[in-house]
Design a protein around this motif. Structure first.
Motif, PDB file in Angstrom:
ATOM      1  N   LEU A   1     -29.560   6.800 -28.468  1.00 25.84           N
ATOM      2  CA  LEU A   1     -29.969   7.984 -29.187  1.00 25.84           C
ATOM      3  C   LEU A   1     -31.430   8.402 -29.172  1.00 25.84           C
ATOM      4  O   LEU A   1     -31.428   9.576 -29.076  1.00 25.84           O
ATOM      5  CB  LEU A   1     -29.677   7.584 -30.735  1.00 25.84           C
ATOM      6  N   ALA A   2     -32.273   7.080 -29.195  1.00 22.36           N
ATOM      7  CA  ALA A   2     -33.691   7.541 -28.874  1.00 22.36           C
ATOM      8  C   ALA A   2     -33.880   8.450 -27.482  1.00 22.36           C
ATOM      9  O   ALA A   2     -34.667   9.359 -27.693  1.00 22.36           O
ATOM     10  CB  ALA A   2     -34.576   6.243 -28.671  1.00 22.36           C
ATOM     11  N   ALA A   3     -33.254   8.072 -26.427  1.00 24.97           N
ATOM     12  CA  ALA A   3     -33.334   8.741 -25.252  1.00 24.97           C
ATOM     13  C   ALA A   3     -32.832  10.233 -25.287  1.00 24.97           C
ATOM     14  O   ALA A   3     -33.081  11.116 -24.972  1.00 24.97           O
ATOM     15  CB  ALA A   3     -32.568   8.133 -24.186  1.00 24.97           C
ATOM     16  N   ILE A   4     -31.646  10.295 -26.222  1.00 23.97           N
ATOM     17  CA  ILE A   4     -30.915  11.598 -26.344  1.00 23.97           C
ATOM     18  C   ILE A   4     -32.013  12.534 -26.990  1.00 23.97           C
ATOM     19  O   ILE A   4     -32.136  13.711 -26.935  1.00 23.97           O
ATOM     20  CB  ILE A   4     -29.620  11.488 -26.907  1.00 23.97           C
ATOM     21  N   VAL A   5     -32.392  11.835 -28.364  1.00 20.76           N
ATOM     22  CA  VAL A   5     -33.388  12.847 -29.071  1.00 20.76           C
ATOM     23  C   VAL A   5     -34.425  13.210 -28.461  1.00 20.76           C
ATOM     24  O   VAL A   5     -34.826  14.492 -28.665  1.00 20.76           O
ATOM     25  CB  VAL A   5     -33.718  11.903 -30.489  1.00 20.76           C
ATOM     26  N   ASN A   6     -35.057  12.355 -27.572  1.00 17.75           N
ATOM     27  CA  ASN A   6     -36.213  12.633 -26.808  1.00 17.75           C
ATOM     28  C   ASN A   6     -35.635  13.741 -25.722  1.00 17.75           C
ATOM     29  O   ASN A   6     -36.701  14.637 -25.470  1.00 17.75           O
ATOM     30  CB  ASN A   6     -36.760  11.514 -26.205  1.00 17.75           C
ATOM     31  N   SER A   7     -34.758  13.803 -25.355  1.00 21.32           N
ATOM     32  CA  SER A   7     -34.387  14.728 -24.238  1.00 21.32           C
ATOM     33  C   SER A   7     -33.779  16.044 -24.767  1.00 21.32           C
ATOM     34  O   SER A   7     -33.874  17.082 -24.155  1.00 21.32           O
ATOM     35  CB  SER A   7     -32.997  14.233 -23.494  1.00 21.32           C
ATOM     36  N   GLY A   8     -33.545  16.173 -26.016  1.00 22.29           N
ATOM     37  CA  GLY A   8     -33.174  17.374 -26.671  1.00 22.29           C
ATOM     38  C   GLY A   8     -32.042  17.718 -26.483  1.00 22.29           C
ATOM     39  O   GLY A   8     -31.579  18.736 -26.852  1.00 22.29           O
ATOM     40  N   ASN A   9     -30.929  16.889 -26.030  1.00 24.98           N
ATOM     41  CA  ASN A   9     -29.622  17.135 -25.771  1.00 24.98           C
ATOM     42  C   ASN A   9     -28.687  17.213 -26.894  1.00 24.98           C
ATOM     43  O   ASN A   9     -28.158  15.861 -27.136  1.00 24.98           O
ATOM     44  CB  ASN A   9     -29.165  16.484 -24.467  1.00 24.98           C
ATOM     45  N   GLU A  10     -28.585  18.002 -27.748  1.00 25.47           N
ATOM     46  CA  GLU A  10     -27.747  17.976 -28.967  1.00 25.47           C
ATOM     47  C   GLU A  10     -26.623  17.753 -28.710  1.00 25.47           C
ATOM     48  O   GLU A  10     -25.732  17.145 -29.655  1.00 25.47           O
ATOM     49  CB  GLU A  10     -27.969  19.385 -29.936  1.00 25.47           C
ATOM     50  N   SER A  11     -25.561  17.635 -27.844  1.00 23.82           N
ATOM     51  CA  SER A  11     -24.304  17.600 -27.573  1.00 23.82           C
ATOM     52  C   SER A  11     -23.926  16.221 -27.504  1.00 23.82           C
ATOM     53  O   SER A  11     -22.718  15.812 -27.525  1.00 23.82           O
ATOM     54  CB  SER A  11     -23.866  18.212 -26.359  1.00 23.82           C
ATOM     55  N   LEU A  12     -24.980  15.215 -27.159  1.00 26.14           N
ATOM     56  CA  LEU A  12     -24.641  13.776 -27.139  1.00 26.14           C
ATOM     57  C   LEU A  12     -25.164  13.018 -28.359  1.00 26.14           C
ATOM     58  O   LEU A  12     -25.116  11.933 -28.490  1.00 26.14           O
ATOM     59  CB  LEU A  12     -25.694  13.196 -25.976  1.00 26.14           C
ATOM     60  N   LYS A  13     -25.636  13.710 -29.532  1.00 24.90           N
ATOM     61  CA  LYS A  13     -25.922  13.107 -30.784  1.00 24.90           C
ATOM     62  C   LYS A  13     -24.795  12.236 -31.420  1.00 24.90           C
ATOM     63  O   LYS A  13     -24.991  11.544 -32.132  1.00 24.90           O
ATOM     64  CB  LYS A  13     -26.674  13.919 -31.673  1.00 24.90           C
ATOM     65  N   TRP A  14     -23.532  12.422 -30.846  1.00 24.38           N
ATOM     66  CA  TRP A  14     -22.473  11.914 -31.610  1.00 24.38           C
ATOM     67  C   TRP A  14     -22.734  10.334 -31.186  1.00 24.38           C
ATOM     68  O   TRP A  14     -21.698   9.518 -32.024  1.00 24.38           O
ATOM     69  CB  TRP A  14     -20.996  12.401 -30.827  1.00 24.38           C
ATOM     70  N   VAL A  15     -23.385   9.713 -30.294  1.00 26.13           N
ATOM     71  CA  VAL A  15     -23.475   8.552 -30.110  1.00 26.13           C
ATOM     72  C   VAL A  15     -23.924   7.533 -31.241  1.00 26.13           C
ATOM     73  O   VAL A  15     -23.590   6.636 -31.579  1.00 26.13           O
ATOM     74  CB  VAL A  15     -24.550   8.220 -28.796  1.00 26.13           C
ATOM     75  N   GLY A  16     -24.864   8.461 -32.011  1.00 27.19           N
ATOM     76  CA  GLY A  16     -25.269   8.001 -33.514  1.00 27.19           C
ATOM     77  C   GLY A  16     -24.182   7.419 -34.328  1.00 27.19           C
ATOM     78  O   GLY A  16     -24.318   6.671 -35.164  1.00 27.19           O
ATOM     79  N   ALA A  17     -22.841   7.991 -34.041  1.00 28.63           N
ATOM     80  CA  ALA A  17     -21.729   7.603 -34.963  1.00 28.63           C
ATOM     81  C   ALA A  17     -21.096   6.084 -34.711  1.00 28.63           C
ATOM     82  O   ALA A  17     -20.553   5.551 -35.268  1.00 28.63           O
ATOM     83  CB  ALA A  17     -20.554   8.774 -34.727  1.00 28.63           C
ATOM     84  N   VAL A  18     -21.897   5.468 -33.439  1.00 30.10           N
ATOM     85  CA  VAL A  18     -21.207   4.162 -33.157  1.00 30.10           C
ATOM     86  C   VAL A  18     -22.568   3.218 -33.919  1.00 30.10           C
ATOM     87  O   VAL A  18     -21.914   2.169 -34.324  1.00 30.10           O
ATOM     88  CB  VAL A  18     -21.540   3.869 -31.839  1.00 30.10           C
ATOM     89  N   THR A  19     -23.555   3.629 -34.186  1.00 32.01           N
ATOM     90  CA  THR A  19     -24.622   2.733 -35.001  1.00 32.01           C
ATOM     91  C   THR A  19     -23.781   2.020 -36.263  1.00 32.01           C
ATOM     92  O   THR A  19     -24.323   0.984 -36.611  1.00 32.01           O
ATOM     93  CB  THR A  19     -26.012   3.769 -35.415  1.00 32.01           C
TER      94      THR A  19
END
Length: 130
Positions: A89-107
């Motif tokens: 999620l840190a990498a995704i947030v940094n990249s600005g790629n909103e489509s991958l933020k679902w990864v946070g649902a695993v947390t």
């Protein structure tokens, strides 16, 4: 089995120190403040739970029990799910790629694993007193 938990904790310990150092030195200037906070949270929880895994392995060597073994497995699962998803999620947030933020649902699944691990650890302690 306890030696395996202790060895896994030691390897995760080395990886945690390396990951934390990498974040503090190499990523500090490359991650946004939000992404860095997420990364730091992952490192902290990984460190806390590698110590819990180490304790479970040591206690298991003294008094083996299925609850301690389950606690150790849940701590490992939590580190993979909780910390792993936060690193991603840190990498995704940094990249600005909103489509991958679902990864946070695993947390939260990792968080539940941590909680269950601690409850198994407590149950093992109470069981040994009886």
């Amino acid at each position: 089995m306890h030696n395996r938990y202790i060895a896994i904790a030691a390897v995760i310990g080395a990886l945690t120190v390396a990951t934390g150092a990498f974040g503090a030195h190499a990523l500090k200037d490359n991650l946004s403040p939000d992404a860095m906070q997420i990364f730091d949270t992952a490192v902290k929880y990984q460190f806390y739970h590698l110590l819990a895994l180490l304790a479970a392995g040591i206690l298991y060597s003294l008094q083996p029990g299925s609850l301690l073994s389950l606690a150790a497995k849940l701590f490992i699962a939590g580190m993979v799910l909780f910390c792993g998803s936060l690193y991603a999620l840190a990498a995704i947030v940094n990249s600005g790629n909103e489509s991958l933020k679902w990864v946070g649902a695993v947390t939260p699944l990792g968080g539940v694993s941590f909680i269950a691990g601690w409850l198994c650890f407590a149950a093992a302690a109470f069981k040994k007193r009886q």
